[in-house]
Design an enzyme around this catalytic site. Structure first.
Site, PDB file in Angstrom:
ATOM      1  N   ASN A  91      26.197   5.228 -53.084  1.00  0.00           N
ATOM      2  CA  ASN A  91      25.015   6.069 -52.924  1.00  0.00           C
ATOM      3  C   ASN A  91      24.655   6.083 -51.447  1.00  0.00           C
ATOM      4  O   ASN A  91      24.383   5.046 -50.851  1.00  0.00           O
ATOM      5  CB  ASN A  91      23.864   5.504 -53.771  1.00  0.00           C
ATOM      6  CG  ASN A  91      22.759   6.529 -53.912  1.00  0.00           C
ATOM      7  OD1 ASN A  91      22.461   7.267 -52.969  1.00  0.00           O
ATOM      8  ND2 ASN A  91      22.141   6.576 -55.076  1.00  0.00           N
TER       9      ASN A  91
ATOM     10  N   SER B 171      51.426  55.795 -44.923  1.00  0.00           N
ATOM     11  CA  SER B 171      50.600  55.715 -43.720  1.00  0.00           C
ATOM     12  C   SER B 171      49.917  54.355 -43.649  1.00  0.00           C
ATOM     13  O   SER B 171      49.399  53.871 -44.653  1.00  0.00           O
ATOM     14  CB  SER B 171      49.512  56.791 -43.743  1.00  0.00           C
ATOM     15  OG  SER B 171      50.020  57.957 -43.174  1.00  0.00           O
ATOM     16  N   GLY B 172      49.913  53.793 -42.455  1.00  0.00           N
ATOM     17  CA  GLY B 172      49.325  52.465 -42.255  1.00  0.00           C
ATOM     18  C   GLY B 172      47.830  52.411 -42.479  1.00  0.00           C
ATOM     19  O   GLY B 172      47.257  51.325 -42.614  1.00  0.00           O
TER      20      GLY B 172
ATOM     21  N   ARG C 202      18.079  -3.354 -37.460  1.00  0.00           N
ATOM     22  CA  ARG C 202      17.134  -2.457 -36.786  1.00  0.00           C
ATOM     23  C   ARG C 202      16.774  -3.147 -35.492  1.00  0.00           C
ATOM     24  O   ARG C 202      16.081  -4.160 -35.490  1.00  0.00           O
ATOM     25  CB  ARG C 202      15.881  -2.263 -37.633  1.00  0.00           C
ATOM     26  CG  ARG C 202      16.193  -1.773 -39.043  1.00  0.00           C
ATOM     27  CD  ARG C 202      14.966  -1.811 -39.922  1.00  0.00           C
ATOM     28  NE  ARG C 202      15.304  -1.466 -41.293  1.00  0.00           N
ATOM     29  CZ  ARG C 202      14.818  -2.103 -42.358  1.00  0.00           C
ATOM     30  NH1 ARG C 202      13.964  -3.106 -42.228  1.00  0.00           N
ATOM     31  NH2 ARG C 202      15.169  -1.724 -43.558  1.00  0.00           N
TER      32      ARG C 202
ATOM     33  N   TYR D 236      25.253  13.191 -43.004  1.00  0.00           N
ATOM     34  CA  TYR D 236      26.551  13.578 -42.442  1.00  0.00           C
ATOM     35  C   TYR D 236      27.589  12.519 -42.751  1.00  0.00           C
ATOM     36  O   TYR D 236      27.376  11.331 -42.496  1.00  0.00           O
ATOM     37  CB  TYR D 236      26.440  13.764 -40.917  1.00  0.00           C
ATOM     38  CG  TYR D 236      27.769  14.071 -40.279  1.00  0.00           C
ATOM     39  CD1 TYR D 236      28.507  15.198 -40.656  1.00  0.00           C
ATOM     40  CD2 TYR D 236      28.319  13.226 -39.304  1.00  0.00           C
ATOM     41  CE1 TYR D 236      29.743  15.466 -40.093  1.00  0.00           C
ATOM     42  CE2 TYR D 236      29.550  13.496 -38.728  1.00  0.00           C
ATOM     43  CZ  TYR D 236      30.262  14.615 -39.139  1.00  0.00           C
ATOM     44  OH  TYR D 236      31.486  14.896 -38.582  1.00  0.00           O
TER      45      TYR D 236
ATOM     46  N   ARG E 172      38.203  57.728 -33.921  1.00  0.00           N
ATOM     47  CA  ARG E 172      36.881  57.708 -34.548  1.00  0.00           C
ATOM     48  C   ARG E 172      36.431  56.327 -35.013  1.00  0.00           C
ATOM     49  O   ARG E 172      35.284  56.139 -35.425  1.00  0.00           O
ATOM     50  CB  ARG E 172      36.845  58.712 -35.715  1.00  0.00           C
ATOM     51  CG  ARG E 172      36.658  60.133 -35.221  1.00  0.00           C
ATOM     52  CD  ARG E 172      36.111  61.014 -36.311  1.00  0.00           C
ATOM     53  NE  ARG E 172      37.115  61.304 -37.320  1.00  0.00           N
ATOM     54  CZ  ARG E 172      36.858  61.408 -38.629  1.00  0.00           C
ATOM     55  NH1 ARG E 172      35.629  61.208 -39.076  1.00  0.00           N
ATOM     56  NH2 ARG E 172      37.814  61.685 -39.468  1.00  0.00           N
TER      57      ARG E 172
ATOM     58  N   GLY F 204      17.588   0.502 -45.074  1.00  0.00           N
ATOM     59  CA  GLY F 204      17.152   1.739 -44.438  1.00  0.00           C
ATOM     60  C   GLY F 204      16.921   1.558 -42.949  1.00  0.00           C
ATOM     61  O   GLY F 204      16.446   0.517 -42.496  1.00  0.00           O
TER      62      GLY F 204
ATOM     63  N   THR G  47      54.044  63.674 -36.736  1.00  0.00           N
ATOM     64  CA  THR G  47      54.545  62.823 -37.821  1.00  0.00           C
ATOM     65  C   THR G  47      56.069  62.929 -37.983  1.00  0.00           C
ATOM     66  O   THR G  47      56.726  61.945 -38.325  1.00  0.00           O
ATOM     67  CB  THR G  47      53.857  63.183 -39.152  1.00  0.00           C
ATOM     68  OG1 THR G  47      53.995  64.592 -39.387  1.00  0.00           O
ATOM     69  CG2 THR G  47      52.374  62.846 -39.135  1.00  0.00           C
TER      70      THR G  47
ATOM     71  N   ASN H  47      39.428  56.596 -41.248  1.00  0.00           N
ATOM     72  CA  ASN H  47      39.323  57.158 -39.905  1.00  0.00           C
ATOM     73  C   ASN H  47      38.046  56.757 -39.191  1.00  0.00           C
ATOM     74  O   ASN H  47      37.906  56.984 -37.999  1.00  0.00           O
ATOM     75  CB  ASN H  47      39.407  58.688 -39.962  1.00  0.00           C
ATOM     76  CG  ASN H  47      40.786  59.147 -40.381  1.00  0.00           C
ATOM     77  OD1 ASN H  47      41.777  58.811 -39.731  1.00  0.00           O
ATOM     78  ND2 ASN H  47      40.861  59.864 -41.484  1.00  0.00           N
TER      79      ASN H  47
END
Ligand code: UD1
Ligand code: CA
Length: 469
Positions: A389, A110-111, A452, A378, A17, A435, A89, A235
């Protein structure tokens, strides 16, 4: 009254099930396989060994379970026995008895029943006392499908009758057998040899040992409990989800008992081990995985996912932060501020008062005390010095397509916005990267680097004094 306990975990059944290709007992509850909960509970009643009976998906089950560490530091003895085909069983336990020593008590579990409390099993073992058959039973308003506890006129247990074999009068009995028993192994061995499959399901029923005990004149004890959760099996996906919530409720209650303030105990998920110091506060919808430690006074905002990490005292994790330490771990220093919307990956090691803001990703990098990366950035394979900074939109280009290289940003460096630091590269202490610069070569301490298009380094440049207020 002391005797060795050997646990038999029944885990050969199919679990149709669940409608899953995964063996039923490997479905996860609180981050652990169902059968792992059962084995871990066995360790908590000081079992000498655990024998897991496998059948359906045996190889997967055997690979998916581990022996827990005992208080002594040693691992619990864990063995597997296969049951092929599955004939009931009783037949299942017959496969295990050859490896069980005669001097002990066999505790049958029981497992797929993960929430039995160790105290309950201990009470059952005490009742068994190393001499008698003891059954864990429960009153159920609707006992349909379960084995019924049939008692004699004097109230003693006479038999367990399976639902399919029961008369109407027996079906009216609401006391059921939970599937858990404790039985002296020497007696069990003898009784199992007498089993037959003359019943409605043509199976070898473990529950028939009760009638043999009675026939042998041995009293059968019943430890009757009222908490159905402790014997509830899984189950179906719906039952799994129900037990997951029950488990999480237990974890939340234990945390609150220690003083942890949960905004809503119903909106917490711990899929592993969460260790908290004093005055920890956790807002709604947080998920903790693997081992997570939260130091004193840590606040976790809403909707955070945190795995395999140590968050030190006074740190604040703002909402929607994702922290995944995996094997390398993540460590967040005292008083650090992380998020909202931050991402810390394996090997992120952050010092005191570090600030990591929104949409900042940190992987395999060390940030020393007071370093800040507040927006859209990142840092991968980087060593970042104190008080650095690191500007918005800046990244370490740590991967050349074949190898990863380190970026070193020394103390007090100021990296402007939109910079690309092409590793391996070192930005000397106290320097500033203008920058939009792409830095491909090491820069000297104190330098202003503006690169740059063409690369320029202006020596002896002084950073403008910071305005107060
Ligand atoms: C069993 C009990 C019943 C009890 C109920 C509680 C028997 C005959 N009946 O019924 O009295 O009320 O549990 O849930 O014991 N398994 C094997 N190999 C097999 C058959 C089963 O390993 O050949 C394992 C299953 O994977 C499961 C456990 O044994 O973990 C119980 O099996 P299940 O089929 O659920 O037993 P029930 O018929 O429900
Ligand atoms: Ca069952």
């Amino acid at each position: 009254m002391s005797f060795p306990v050997d646990v038999v975990v029944m885990a050969a059944g199919k679990g149709t099930r669940m409608k899953s290709s995964r063996p039923k007992v490997l479905h996860r509850l609180g981050g652990r396989a169902l059968a792992q909960h059962v084995i871990d509970t066995a360790a908590r009643v000081s079992a000498r060994s655990v024998v897991v009976i496998t059948g359906h998906g045996a190889e997967q089950v055997e690979a998916g379970l581990v022996a827990p560490a005992l208080e002594s530091g040693e691992a619990l003895k864990l063995q597997f026995v296969r049951q092929e085909p599955q004939l009931g069983t009783g037949h299942a336990v017959q496969q295990a008895v050859p490896v069980l020593p005669d001097d002990g008590v066999t505790l049958v579990l029981s497992g797929d029943v993960p929430l039995t409390r160790p105290e309950t099993l201990q009470a059952l073992l005490d009742l068994c006392g190393g001499r008698q058959l003891a059954l864990l039973t429960l009153d159920m308003p609707d006992p349909t499908g379960y084995g019924r506890i049939v008692r004699a006129a004097d109230g003693s247990v006479a038999a367990i009758v399976e639902h399919k074999d029961a008369s109407d009068a027996q079906r009216a009995i609401t006391e059921i057998y939970s599937g858990i028993m404790a039985v002296p192994t020497r007696l069990l061995r003898g009784w199992l040899a007498r089993l037959d499959n003359q019943n409605a399901q043509s199976e070898y029923y473990l529950t028939d040992v009760v009638k043999f005990a009675v026939a042998d004149g041995l009293p059968v004890q019943a430890h009757r409990i009222t908490d159905a959760l402790q014997v509830a099996g899984v189950n179906s996906p719906a039952q799994l989800a129900e037990l997951e919530r029950a488990y999480q409720r237990r974890v939340a209650e234990a945390l609150m008992e220690q003083g942890v303030r949960l905004a809503d105990p119903a909106r917490l998920d711990v899929r592993g081990t969460l260790v908290c110091g004093q005055d920890v506060e956790i807002d709604v919808n947080c998920v903790f995985e693997g081992r997570v430690e939260l130091g004193a006074g840590v606040h976790i905002g809403a909707n955070c996912v945190i795995a395999n990490a140590v968050i030190r005292a006074g740190a604040v994790i703002h909402p929607f932060t994702h922290i995944e330490g995996e094997k390398a771990g993540v460590s967040v220093g005292e008083g650090a501020l992380i998020g909202p919307f931050a991402r810390l990956r394996p090997g992120a090691t952050l010092g005191r008062e570090v600030h990591i803001g929104n949409f900042v990703e940190v992987k395999n990098s060390t940030l020393a005390d007071g370093a800040k990366a507040n927006h859209l950035a990142y840092l991968g394979d980087a060593s970042v010095g104190e008080r650095v900074n690191y500007g918005a939109g800046s990244i370490t280009a740590n991967y050349d397509g074949a190898n990863k290289h380190r970026t070193v940003i020394e103390a007090d460096v100021h990296v402007g916005s939109n910079c690309v630091l092409v590793a391996p590269v070192t930005i000397g202490a106290g320097g500033t990267v203008g920058g939009g610069s792409t830095i491909t070569r090491d820069t000297p301490p104190g330098a202003l680097s503006v690169a740059r298009g063409r690369q320029t380094v202006i020596p002896n440049w002084q950073r403008p004094a910071k305005k107060k207020g």
